[in-house]
Structures are given as C-alpha cells and as structure tokens.
Write a protein that holds these residues in place. Structure first.
Motif, PDB file in Angstrom:
ATOM      1  N   MET A  85       0.753  -1.156  -0.132  1.00 40.19           N
ATOM      2  CA  MET A  85       0.044   0.091   0.126  1.00 40.19           C
ATOM      3  C   MET A  85       0.696   1.231   0.088  1.00 40.19           C
ATOM      4  O   MET A  85       0.495   2.315  -0.518  1.00 40.19           O
ATOM      5  N   ASP A 180      -0.306  -3.017 -11.028  1.00 31.74           N
ATOM      6  CA  ASP A 180      -0.319  -3.931  -9.910  1.00 31.74           C
ATOM      7  C   ASP A 180      -0.173  -5.377 -10.266  1.00 31.74           C
ATOM      8  O   ASP A 180      -1.139  -6.085 -10.788  1.00 31.74           O
ATOM      9  N   SER A 202       2.801  -5.891  -4.054  1.00 36.13           N
ATOM     10  CA  SER A 202       2.885  -5.981  -2.850  1.00 36.13           C
ATOM     11  C   SER A 202       3.941  -7.284  -2.590  1.00 36.13           C
ATOM     12  O   SER A 202       3.713  -8.713  -2.876  1.00 36.13           O
ATOM     13  N   THR A 204       5.005  -8.447  -0.076  1.00 39.49           N
ATOM     14  CA  THR A 204       4.535  -9.127   1.165  1.00 39.49           C
ATOM     15  C   THR A 204       4.010 -10.535   0.632  1.00 39.49           C
ATOM     16  O   THR A 204       3.973 -11.573   1.443  1.00 39.49           O
ATOM     17  N   LYS A 205       3.594 -10.690  -0.457  1.00 42.61           N
ATOM     18  CA  LYS A 205       2.939 -11.754  -0.820  1.00 42.61           C
ATOM     19  C   LYS A 205       3.778 -12.866  -1.506  1.00 42.61           C
ATOM     20  O   LYS A 205       4.627 -13.257  -0.732  1.00 42.61           O
TER      21      LYS A 205
END
Ligand SMILES: *Cc1c(COP(=O)(O)O)cnc(C)c1O
Length: 384
Positions: A85, A180, A202, A204-205
């Motif tokens: 984000m 994205d 992201s 994070t993934k």
C-alpha cells in the motif's frame, strides 16, 4: 578474449537467483550481508566515500533488492517501500492535482479506500471502469486522465485485463499505464515488456513468500522524471523499508520461480476440482477455458497463478460452512505464502462489502495437491 558472462541475456529463473547477489567485495561472503547501519562515514565536507549517507535515502541491502526487482520486471530501476500500500500510495501521489486515474472495477480493497478517501483530498479523481474490455477503457479516456491503473489478475475475482491493449490506449492519450503485478509476479507476467510504464508489487505476498515480511515495490520502465520524483518523495517522506525486511524479501526472491511453478500447479488442480462440484456456482481462475478472458491470460501470462476464487450455489451460508469445515487451509487474509489460506472476502471487507456474499478466495500454498484436495472434499461434504 573470453566472453563476458555478465553480458549474456539471462532467463528469469537465473536472474531470480543471481540479480543483486554479487559476493561481498570485502570478504567474499556469498550470501548477501545485512547492513543495519543508519549512517555512513563521509568526508569532512560530506563527501560520500562509498555512495551512501543515511539509511532513509538509500542503503546497500535495499540496493541489492531493488537491483533484483528491476531485473526481474525488466525495468531500469526500482524503489522499495514498507508495504504494498505504501508503494501504491507513492505512485498515485505522483499524479498532479486536477488529474484523473482509471482504476479497475474489481481490485484490491486498499486501492478502493485510497481512491475514495485520500486521492480526492489531493485533487485527484479515481474513476472505476471495467478494464476487461479495452474498448470500455478507450471510451473512458479524456484529457484529464493521466494514468490507467490496472490490476491483473484482479483481487479477488481474478479478472484479466489485456495489458498490451491498455498500454496502447494510454500512449495514444499521453497517459501512463501502471500495473499492480502482485498476483502474477514477474515470473508469470511482465507488464513493462507489454508497454507498461510502472509496475507495483506487494512483496508481502509471493516475493517474500513465507508470510513473514511486509513490503512493496515500484519498478520503473525508465529512469526518468517520474522515478526522480518518487525517489525524492520517498527520501523526504521516510516511507521506507527496513534493511532486515529488504534482506528477507531478497532471500524470498531467490526461490520465487520454483515456488511459483508449484503454486500454479496446485491452483490448476484445485480449480479443476471445484469446476466439477455441483454445489459450486462459479470458479474464478484464468486458467479455465470457461474464464471470460482465458485467451488474453493465456497470451500474456506464462502460467495462471496460485489464486482461485469460488462462489457457491448456497451463497454466503454455504461459503461459511465450507470455510469452517476445512482443516489444512487456514482461515486468514493475505496470500502467496507457503501455506494454503482460505478467506470469505465479504466478511473482511467491512460494513459495505463488494465481493459476492458466497465468494471464498483461496491462496494455494506448497502442500501436496492430494492433501489439499482431500481437505477441500471435507468442505464440500459439509454442504450436504
Ligand atoms: C496485498 C495486496 C496489496 C497491498 O499490499 P500490502 O503489502 O498488504 O500493503 C496491493 N495489491 C494487491 C493485489 C494485493 O494483494
């Protein structure tokens, strides 16, 4: 003269292992060092002795990760942030006041909030359009539109946008195409090669890959004014990634190609399982020939990803019964880790959910597919 091995073009699997991975110049360490230092020695008149000054502006561990990310996505340069984000916000904050950005109808919930709550405060208008059909996007273009923001496959309905077509529309109108690429990763889809100006992840993934490190990235097709603006803003706003997080993410990248192949194989098996269940209404998976944009996905993706969403004929009640009956799948948000996750999206979307009430989203991990299917069969059995 011996050929220079670094000059040879590298395949993605090889780049994932080696990009940003030079042995330590001082001691030869093969695994990348992790530098925690917030400050770097300089000369009496602030002369940079080794290129660095202060961690917030740039640091060696972050540089390795950014080098690797730029190489994988085929961009010239990358910037990493403290979360996906944060990266997305940084990209959209580069838009001037008075401009518009077109965002997809189905997209990550955080983008919807950003578009509804924060962008208007900056004088930027986000308009939602169905990006599955390029002609709808073309019809929505007007002079104020400075960016098309695409998300493909989209979260959570796995919709597919034709990136080459969107890039062409953006160029015709002097707008940027930003993508994205979180669900696909550069292993499956390379938006810059299809004409995109900017890619967001992201990390994070799938890139981190072990559900233990948060981060985000922007990869820029060119090292131009947009990059300079974003780099300066990151330095001043302090919207940075901690070195340990950069180090863990780089470690995750090394095995990304091997993990993605396994995630994709498991997702294919799971999608095929759901496709023949009488209790299932719709399977959302771009690899199924019944997916409305299967042909586009097959053209622009190397494989179809590790995410599957599904709706049940019994609606919300059936979805909750299913999610409550599985044992190997953990009911949790997020995706892209080694462990399989399942989530009733409408329940986590707050007071005004946009996902269908009967939709479950599954992130297929790296367990054996037969064990996953046996667990999903328990979910089906709970519906009878
Ligand atoms: C998770 C996610 C984000 C946000 O990333 P964070 O790291 O959670 O901030 C953005 N886009 C997509 C598609 C995501 O799945």
């Amino acid at each position: 003269m011996r050929p220079d091995p670094t000059a040879a073009p590298r395949r993605l699997e090889t780049l994932a292992v080696h990009a940003g991975g030079e042995a330590d110049a001082h001691n030869g360490a093969v695994a990348p060092p992790l530098h925690f230092s917030t400050t770097f020695k300089h000369g009496p008149a602030a002369e940079r002795l080794a290129g660095y000054e202060y961690q917030r502006e740039g640091n060696p561990t972050q540089d390795r990760l950014e080098t690797a990310l730029a190489a994988l996505d085929g961009g010239e340069v990358a910037l990493v942030y403290g979360s996906g984000m944060a990266a997305m916000t940084a990209a959209l904050e580069c838009l001037p006041a008075g401009s518009e950005v077109l965002i997809p109808e189905d997209c990550y919930a955080g983008l919807r909030s950003l578009a509804a709550e924060f962008l208007p405060e900056r004088g930027v208008t986000a308009r939602r359009v169905d990006q599955c059909d390029p002609s709808t996007v073309a019809a929505a273009m007007r002079p104020a539109v400075r960016m098309i923001w695409a998300e493909t496959p989209s979260n959570p309905q796995l919709r597919i946008a034709d990136l080459a077509a969107l890039a062409q529309i953006a160029k015709q109108h002097g707008a940027l195409l930003a993508v994205d690429n979180t669900f696909a990763t550069p292993l499956l889809q390379r938006p810059i090669a299809l004409g995109a100006d900017l890619v967001m992840h992201s990390t994070t993934k799938y890139m981190g890959g072990h559900s233990d490190v948060m981060g985000g990235a922007l990869v820029f097709a060119r090292r131009d004014g947009l990059f300079d603006k974003a780099a300066h803003r990151r330095h001043i706003s302090g919207n940075v990634l901690a070195p340990f997080s950069a180090w863990l993410t780089l470690r995750g990248l090394r095995s990304l190609p091997a993990r993605m192949a396994w995630h994709c194989a498991n997702a294919r098996r799971v999608a095929a399982f759901f496709a023949v269940q009488p209790a299932v209404e719709t399977v959302f998976f771009p690899g199924l020939p019944t997916h409305p944009n299967h042909a586009v996905a097959a053209r622009q993706m190397a494989d179809f990803g590790g995410m599957v969403s599904v709706t049940f004929k019994g609606g919300r009640e059936a979805a909750l019964a299913f999610a409550g009956a599985v044992q190997l799948f953990t009911n949790a948000t997020s995706l892209g880790g080694v462990e399989s996750l399942i989530e009733h999206r409408a329940s986590v979307e707050g007071p005004n959910p946009v996902s269908p009430p009967g939709l479950l989203r599954l992130s297929l991990g790296l367990e054996h597919a037969d064990d996953l299917l046996a667990d999903l069969a328990c979910g089906i059995a709970a519906l009878r």
